[in-house]
Design a protein around this motif. Structure first.
Motif, PDB file in Angstrom:
ATOM      1  N   VAL A   8       0.856  -1.187   0.000  1.00 29.75           N
ATOM      2  CA  VAL A   8       0.000   0.000   0.000  1.00 29.75           C
ATOM      3  C   VAL A   8       0.890   1.235   0.000  1.00 29.75           C
ATOM      4  CG1 VAL A   8      -1.789   1.280   1.246  1.00 29.75           C
ATOM      5  CG2 VAL A   8      -1.809  -1.229   1.251  1.00 29.75           C
ATOM      6  N   THR A   9       0.682   2.134  -0.936  1.00 33.18           N
ATOM      7  CA  THR A   9       1.463   3.366  -1.003  1.00 33.18           C
ATOM      8  C   THR A   9       0.734   4.490  -0.277  1.00 33.18           C
ATOM      9  OG1 THR A   9       0.456   4.006  -3.100  1.00 33.18           O
ATOM     10  CG2 THR A   9       2.475   2.690  -3.202  1.00 33.18           C
ATOM     11  N   CYS A  10       1.500   5.432   0.236  1.00 32.37           N
ATOM     12  CA  CYS A  10       0.904   6.586   0.927  1.00 32.37           C
ATOM     13  C   CYS A  10       1.539   7.884   0.432  1.00 32.37           C
ATOM     14  CB  CYS A  10       1.041   6.455   2.437  1.00 32.37           C
ATOM     15  SG  CYS A  10       2.722   6.227   3.036  1.00 32.37           S
ATOM     16  N   GLY A  11       1.924   7.909  -0.826  1.00 34.54           N
ATOM     17  CA  GLY A  11       2.547   9.092  -1.401  1.00 34.54           C
ATOM     18  C   GLY A  11       3.812   8.716  -2.141  1.00 34.54           C
ATOM     19  N   VAL A  12       4.700   9.675  -2.276  1.00 38.46           N
ATOM     20  CA  VAL A  12       5.973   9.430  -2.955  1.00 38.46           C
ATOM     21  C   VAL A  12       7.073   9.262  -1.917  1.00 38.46           C
ATOM     22  CG1 VAL A  12       5.311  10.679  -5.027  1.00 38.46           C
ATOM     23  CG2 VAL A  12       6.418  11.908  -3.161  1.00 38.46           C
ATOM     24  N   GLY A  13       8.085   8.508  -2.253  1.00 38.01           N
ATOM     25  CA  GLY A  13       9.199   8.278  -1.338  1.00 38.01           C
ATOM     26  C   GLY A  13      10.504   8.820  -1.886  1.00 38.01           C
ATOM     27  N   VAL A  14      11.530   8.684  -1.092  1.00 36.09           N
ATOM     28  CA  VAL A  14      12.875   9.048  -1.540  1.00 36.09           C
ATOM     29  C   VAL A  14      13.401   7.971  -2.473  1.00 36.09           C
ATOM     30  CG1 VAL A  14      15.251   9.471  -0.777  1.00 36.09           C
ATOM     31  CG2 VAL A  14      13.333  10.414   0.530  1.00 36.09           C
ATOM     32  N   ILE A  15      13.046   6.713  -2.186  1.00 31.00           N
ATOM     33  CA  ILE A  15      13.463   5.585  -3.014  1.00 31.00           C
ATOM     34  C   ILE A  15      12.219   4.856  -3.515  1.00 31.00           C
ATOM     35  CG2 ILE A  15      15.684   5.261  -1.858  1.00 31.00           C
ATOM     36  CD1 ILE A  15      14.413   3.058  -0.189  1.00 31.00           C
ATOM     37  N   THR A  16      12.396   4.011  -4.502  1.00 30.89           N
ATOM     38  CA  THR A  16      11.300   3.203  -5.016  1.00 30.89           C
ATOM     39  C   THR A  16      11.212   1.898  -4.229  1.00 30.89           C
ATOM     40  OG1 THR A  16      12.706   2.068  -6.639  1.00 30.89           O
ATOM     41  CG2 THR A  16      11.669   4.157  -7.309  1.00 30.89           C
ATOM     42  N   TYR A  17      10.130   1.163  -4.457  1.00 31.48           N
ATOM     43  CA  TYR A  17       9.960  -0.126  -3.788  1.00 31.48           C
ATOM     44  C   TYR A  17      11.081  -1.086  -4.183  1.00 31.48           C
ATOM     45  CZ  TYR A  17       7.924  -4.654  -2.571  1.00 31.48           C
ATOM     46  OH  TYR A  17       7.715  -5.903  -2.061  1.00 31.48           O
ATOM     47  N   GLU A  18      11.447  -1.098  -5.462  1.00 24.37           N
ATOM     48  CA  GLU A  18      12.519  -1.981  -5.925  1.00 24.37           C
ATOM     49  C   GLU A  18      13.851  -1.612  -5.283  1.00 24.37           C
ATOM     50  OE1 GLU A  18      10.328  -0.481  -7.826  1.00 24.37           O
ATOM     51  OE2 GLU A  18       9.113  -2.221  -8.421  1.00 24.37           O
ATOM     52  N   GLU A  19      14.119  -0.300  -5.158  1.00 24.35           N
ATOM     53  CA  GLU A  19      15.369   0.130  -4.522  1.00 24.35           C
ATOM     54  C   GLU A  19      15.380  -0.247  -3.047  1.00 24.35           C
ATOM     55  OE1 GLU A  19      16.594   4.048  -7.210  1.00 24.35           O
ATOM     56  OE2 GLU A  19      15.240   4.280  -5.488  1.00 24.35           O
ATOM     57  N   ARG A  20      14.231  -0.182  -2.395  1.00 21.24           N
ATOM     58  CA  ARG A  20      14.161  -0.587  -0.982  1.00 21.24           C
ATOM     59  C   ARG A  20      14.516  -2.061  -0.831  1.00 21.24           C
ATOM     60  NH1 ARG A  20      10.452  -2.824   2.836  1.00 21.24           N
ATOM     61  NH2 ARG A  20      10.853  -1.943   4.906  1.00 21.24           N
ATOM     62  N   MET A  21      13.959  -2.914  -1.686  1.00 20.99           N
ATOM     63  CA  MET A  21      14.269  -4.329  -1.621  1.00 20.99           C
ATOM     64  C   MET A  21      15.753  -4.575  -1.870  1.00 20.99           C
ATOM     65  SD  MET A  21      11.295  -5.405  -0.878  1.00 20.99           S
ATOM     66  CE  MET A  21      11.392  -7.178  -1.002  1.00 20.99           C
ATOM     67  N   GLN A  22      16.327  -3.802  -2.766  1.00 16.83           N
ATOM     68  CA  GLN A  22      17.750  -3.942  -3.056  1.00 16.83           C
ATOM     69  C   GLN A  22      18.582  -3.555  -1.846  1.00 16.83           C
ATOM     70  OE1 GLN A  22      18.843  -1.983  -6.680  1.00 16.83           O
ATOM     71  NE2 GLN A  22      21.005  -2.515  -6.531  1.00 16.83           N
ATOM     72  N   LEU A  23      18.235  -2.452  -1.192  1.00 18.46           N
ATOM     73  CA  LEU A  23      18.979  -2.014  -0.008  1.00 18.46           C
ATOM     74  C   LEU A  23      18.831  -3.010   1.134  1.00 18.46           C
ATOM     75  CD1 LEU A  23      18.271   1.835   0.040  1.00 18.46           C
ATOM     76  CD2 LEU A  23      20.329   0.648  -0.725  1.00 18.46           C
ATOM     77  N   LEU A  24      17.644  -3.576   1.306  1.00 18.28           N
ATOM     78  CA  LEU A  24      17.461  -4.574   2.353  1.00 18.28           C
ATOM     79  C   LEU A  24      18.310  -5.809   2.071  1.00 18.28           C
ATOM     80  CD1 LEU A  24      13.598  -4.393   2.977  1.00 18.28           C
ATOM     81  CD2 LEU A  24      15.422  -3.520   4.445  1.00 18.28           C
ATOM     82  N   GLY A  25      18.445  -6.147   0.790  1.00 18.94           N
ATOM     83  CA  GLY A  25      19.311  -7.266   0.432  1.00 18.94           C
ATOM     84  C   GLY A  25      20.762  -6.993   0.774  1.00 18.94           C
TER      85      GLY A  25
END
Length: 562
Positions: A293-310
């Protein structure tokens, strides 16, 4: 001397001086405790109007005047009366004043203003008041604790307590609905973002720096390195403090930094009851189809978040209390085995040394050492030769590629684990639904069909996504000698170690024949390749082929007979 509560009456409640004089709340009040009273005023939320609070004070003052009492002190605070973990200092001060004998009466406007925790809190308080021949007077309900009203107080206090549960359910329902629609639930927004009209947007003065932080992290910079260059450039946090690695880690783990709705877990007290604090980070709230669920715009994208968590998972030890791991600087560190104790060997300057000998001495292992550069060059050649010798259809090569892709694209692996977890939960819901309908009998057929269809749709969507995530790996770079060499050369030490770990379990080193043994190190290294465990004797392989051929013939014969 002036009254101690004058600032409260003037500033917090907004009374005029003349009205305070009329109400008898301007001058310092002294007298016998029997003639004095405490007044407790509570504001549950900021949206409760101050005008209504002033009217409560006026009403209680009029009643006190009718009883010939004078208000010694007005105690005012904005606190919840229903949450056991919230400490109400002004309420404690008001009751303490009565218990200390400064007055004999405590006025409250309504029972709900006194407490919403039930008789468990009100009962002991009444016992203490009765012991001191003091009383609590509830103005609206006209309840006097000194005139046999304990039963009424008990009923009303328990009624107020029950109202809290109903109110909490309605509040939670409203909050859950707002979150599912993508409305920011409130609270502090991550660095680089702000909330406007319930949606996250970029904070102009912070977003450029926040994006620089994200780009550095995506280049595999560690949180410590990012914090150092931020401080070196004189950039401070939103509160003006120096940057620290935990603050950078908090951004990485914050779903809101990617513009996603956080689904945070509440902190509990020692008895397991939730309190008004939440653990940092958490997972994003997911739709029924498994999408966030999105709540606006972020600094990073969802894909970038998954990459950083990896990336973070790679550098973490895992477990209940994860700790960071230093990046390796040598190819065979902890992959090379000592020829004497079979323990790991680590980088020690320009050599690989037995860690048992280094840390525990010669009584544990007499130790071994070899030059790092020569060993690294030897294992590089061995790895290329071994990988190129594998068949393109080899399961081992596909496994190598899978492991390599998990290093190259950690976001895919993290998402795959998340989908697998969601699929397991959906399957459990489906089983529970079937038990409820077929065994429990507490559900009509129409409701069952509707819920079963929704769960089945979720499961189908998740299975399709898993199939897409598990797509065949591109093995082209691992099939061509030049491509393979180029892949190896352009990778960092961590990348090369990932390729090695995907291909071998460890590298065993044979002992030297004597001190100064001139035998090339390549002849003393024995890699433990992962595909060696899958190699079967030729007789077993031939037997397996023959058994397969016989089964196929039997099947064909049966088909012809039918």
């Amino acid at each position: 001397m002036e009254r101690e509560d004058r600032a409260t009456l003037l500033d917090a409640l907004g009374f005029e001086v003349e009205e305070l004089k009329t109400l008898g709340l301007w001058e310092l009040t002294v007298g016998a405790p029997e003639d004095l009273a405490e007044m407790y005023v509570r504001r549950s939320k900021k949206k409760d109007t101050v005008r209504a609070l002033r009217e409560q004070v006026r009403t209680m003052c009029r009643h006190a005047d009718s009883e010939g009492k004078r208000i010694r002190h007005v105690w005012f605070e904005q606190r919840s009366a229903s949450k056991s973990y919230v400490k109400r200092e002004e309420f404690d001060n008001a009751t303490r004043a009565v218990l200390d004998g400064k007055s004999k009466t405590l006025y409250v406007y309504k029972m709900s203003r006194l407490s919403r925790r039930g008789m468990g809190q009100v009962g002991p308080l009444l016992d203490e008041f009765d012991r001191r021949r003091a009383r609590i007077y509830v103005v609206v309900e006209h309840i006097d604790s000194s005139k046999g009203s304990r039963t009424v107080l008990a009923i009303l206090s328990e009624q107020a307590r029950e109202q809290v549960h109903d109110l909490a359910q309605f509040v939670k329902l409203g909050m859950d609905a707002a979150k599912s629609e993508g409305k920011w639930p409130g609270g502090v927004t991550p660095y680089g973002l702000q909330a406007i009209d319930g949606k996250l947007t970029h904070r102009p003065n912070e977003y450029p720096t926040a994006r620089r932080i994200a780009e550095a992290l995506l280049k595999r910079k560690t949180p410590v390195e990012v914090a150092k260059w931020l401080n070196a450039e004189g950039i401070r946090t939103r509160n003006g403090a120096l940057w620290r690695a935990p603050a950078i880690n908090a951004l990485i783990h914050s779903p809101a930094w990617a513009g996603l709705m956080p689904n945070r877990e509440r902190v509990t007290d020692e008895f397991g009851s939730p309190i008004d604090r939440y653990y940092r980070g958490g997972e994003p709230l997911m739709h029924a189809d498994g999408t966030p669920v999105t709540c606006g715009v972020g600094v990073i994208t969802y894909e970038e978040r998954m990459q950083l968590l990896g990336y973070t998972a790679e550098r973490s030890t895992g477990g209940a209390n994860p700790r960071g791991k230093r990046a390796a600087k040598a190819l065979l560190s902890k992959l090379l085995r000592c020829p004497h104790c079979q323990g790991v060997m680590t980088n020690g300057g320009g050599n690989y040394r037995c860690i048992a000998n280094t840390q525990q001495g010669p009584t544990v292992c007499k130790g071994a050492a070899t030059q790092r550069a020569q060993a690294d060059a030897a294992i590089e050649t061995m790895w290329k030769n071994h990988t190129l010798s594998l068949s393109p259809e080899s399961p081992t090569l596909h496994e190598i590629a899978r492991r390599w892709l998990s290093y190259e694209d950690p976001a895919m692996e993290v998402r795959k684990r998340a989908v697998e977890t969601a699929l397991s939960a959906a399957s459990a819901r489906e089983l529970k639904l079937q038990k409820e309908f077929f065994i429990g009998g507490g559900m009509d057929e129409g409701t069952y069909d509707m819920l079963r269809t929704e769960v089945a749709t979720q499961i189908a969507g998740m299975k399709a996504e898993l199939a897409d995530l598990a797509r065949s790996a591109d093995l082209t770079p691992l099939k061509d000698a030049e491509e393979l060499a180029a892949l190896w050369e352009r990778e960092t030490v961590e990348g090369k170690r990932a390729l090695l770990r995907a291909t071998l379990v460890c590298v065993r080193m044979l002992p030297a024949a004597r001190k100064g043994d001139p035998t090339p190190i390549a002849k003393r290294l024995r890699p433990d390749w992962r595909d060696q465990g899958d190699t079967r004797p030729a007789e077993l392989a031939l037997a397996h082929v023959e058994l397969t051929r016989q089964r196929r013939k039997a099947t064909e014969a049966g088909s012809e007979g039918a």
